[in-house]
Design an enzyme around this catalytic site. Structure first.
Site, PDB file in Angstrom:
ATOM      1  N   ASN A  85       0.861  -1.042  -0.037  1.00  0.00           N
ATOM      2  CA  ASN A  85      -0.018   0.000   0.034  1.00  0.00           C
ATOM      3  C   ASN A  85       0.869   1.280  -0.114  1.00  0.00           C
ATOM      4  O   ASN A  85       1.823   1.227   0.694  1.00  0.00           O
ATOM      5  CB  ASN A  85      -1.040   0.103   1.239  1.00  0.00           C
ATOM      6  CG  ASN A  85      -1.754  -1.113   1.236  1.00  0.00           C
ATOM      7  OD1 ASN A  85      -2.479  -1.463   0.473  1.00  0.00           O
ATOM      8  ND2 ASN A  85      -2.049  -1.947   2.498  1.00  0.00           N
ATOM      9  N   HIS A  98       6.683  -1.630   2.986  1.00  0.00           N
ATOM     10  CA  HIS A  98       6.715  -3.103   3.479  1.00  0.00           C
ATOM     11  C   HIS A  98       5.748  -3.744   2.301  1.00  0.00           C
ATOM     12  O   HIS A  98       5.016  -3.032   1.669  1.00  0.00           O
ATOM     13  CB  HIS A  98       6.012  -2.968   4.961  1.00  0.00           C
ATOM     14  CG  HIS A  98       4.821  -2.408   5.063  1.00  0.00           C
ATOM     15  ND1 HIS A  98       4.802  -1.081   5.122  1.00  0.00           N
ATOM     16  CD2 HIS A  98       3.489  -2.897   4.901  1.00  0.00           C
ATOM     17  CE1 HIS A  98       3.475  -0.672   5.186  1.00  0.00           C
ATOM     18  NE2 HIS A  98       2.691  -1.734   4.983  1.00  0.00           N
TER      19      HIS A  98
HETATM   20  P1  5GP Z   1      -0.288  -0.825   5.820  1.00  0.00           P
HETATM   21  O1  5GP Z   1      -1.693  -0.530   6.223  1.00  0.00           O
HETATM   22  O2  5GP Z   1       0.612   0.442   5.974  1.00  0.00           O
HETATM   23  O3  5GP Z   1      -0.405  -1.496   4.332  1.00  0.00           O
HETATM   24  O4  5GP Z   1       0.087  -2.189   6.546  1.00  0.00           O
HETATM   25  C1  5GP Z   1       0.694  -1.904   8.145  1.00  0.00           C
HETATM   26  C2  5GP Z   1       0.487  -3.168   8.475  1.00  0.00           C
HETATM   27  O5  5GP Z   1       1.141  -3.284   9.719  1.00  0.00           O
HETATM   28  C3  5GP Z   1      -0.910  -3.566   8.994  1.00  0.00           C
HETATM   29  O6  5GP Z   1      -1.468  -4.736   8.290  1.00  0.00           O
HETATM   30  C4  5GP Z   1      -0.803  -3.806  10.584  1.00  0.00           C
HETATM   31  O7  5GP Z   1      -1.635  -4.683  10.989  1.00  0.00           O
HETATM   32  C5  5GP Z   1       0.762  -3.938  10.598  1.00  0.00           C
HETATM   33  N1  5GP Z   1       1.124  -3.646  11.916  1.00  0.00           N
HETATM   34  C6  5GP Z   1       1.136  -2.317  12.401  1.00  0.00           C
HETATM   35  N2  5GP Z   1       1.603  -2.179  13.611  1.00  0.00           N
HETATM   36  C7  5GP Z   1       2.550  -3.726  13.960  1.00  0.00           C
HETATM   37  C8  5GP Z   1       3.016  -3.879  14.889  1.00  0.00           C
HETATM   38  O8  5GP Z   1       3.500  -3.231  15.997  1.00  0.00           O
HETATM   39  N3  5GP Z   1       3.650  -5.217  14.654  1.00  0.00           N
HETATM   40  C9  5GP Z   1       3.368  -5.960  13.725  1.00  0.00           C
HETATM   41  N4  5GP Z   1       3.729  -7.245  13.778  1.00  0.00           N
HETATM   42  N5  5GP Z   1       2.352  -5.539  12.623  1.00  0.00           N
HETATM   43  C10 5GP Z   1       2.079  -4.340  12.819  1.00  0.00           C
END
Ligand code: 5GP
Ligand code: ZN
Length: 112
Positions: A85, A98
């Site tokens: 994303n 990521h």
């Molecule tokens: P995005 O929404 O930016 O594409 O994805 C971020 C991801 O990071 C989300 O799926 C969320 O669940 C994950 N995430 C956020 N904080 C943490 C954390 O402290 N530990 C882990 N393992 N995942 C996290």
């Protein structure tokens, strides 16, 4: 720097690691959206796909070399989805590049 994934990389926040080398870390998403949901990050802080350029793109190539290894480690023998994303419209919530690896089930054929 106030970045959750940098803190995970530095061991300041615990994570369930599935792969690590000098430049890359992969760990389980804390809020999984599929039976297998792994996040793959470069240890270097890059904000998003939008910040990939000729100076830092080698790590992206390396991440994509590692993704099939992680998929094997996680028994994703029947396929998986890789998502990144980028920015507001894509709902990027963590501003550290990521790649989500999602699998372990048959997913919807529509992506958005
Ligand atoms: P995005 O929404 O930016 O594409 O994805 C971020 C991801 O990071 C989300 O799926 C969320 O669940 C994950 N995430 C956020 N904080 C943490 C954390 O402290 N530990 C882990 N393992 N995942 C996290
Ligand atoms: Zn970071």
């Amino acid at each position: 720097m106030d970045c959750i994934f940098c803190m995970i990389k530095d061991g300041k926040i615990p994570s369930a690691k599935v792969y690590e080398d000098e430049e890359i870390l992969a760990f389980k998403d804390v809020n999984p959206q599929a039976p297998v949901h792994i996040l793959v990050i470069p240890k270097e802080h890059i904000r998003s796909v939008d910040c990939i350029n000729s100076d830092n793109s080698k790590i992206v190539a390396k991440i994509f070399e590692v993704i099939p290894k992680i998929a094997k480690l996680c028994d994703l023998t029947n396929g998986y989805r890789v998502i990144s994303n980028c920015g507001e419209d894509a709902c990027q919530s963590v501003k550290h590049l990521h790649f989500h690896i999602l699998g372990g089930t048959k997913m919807a054929d529509k992506m958005a």
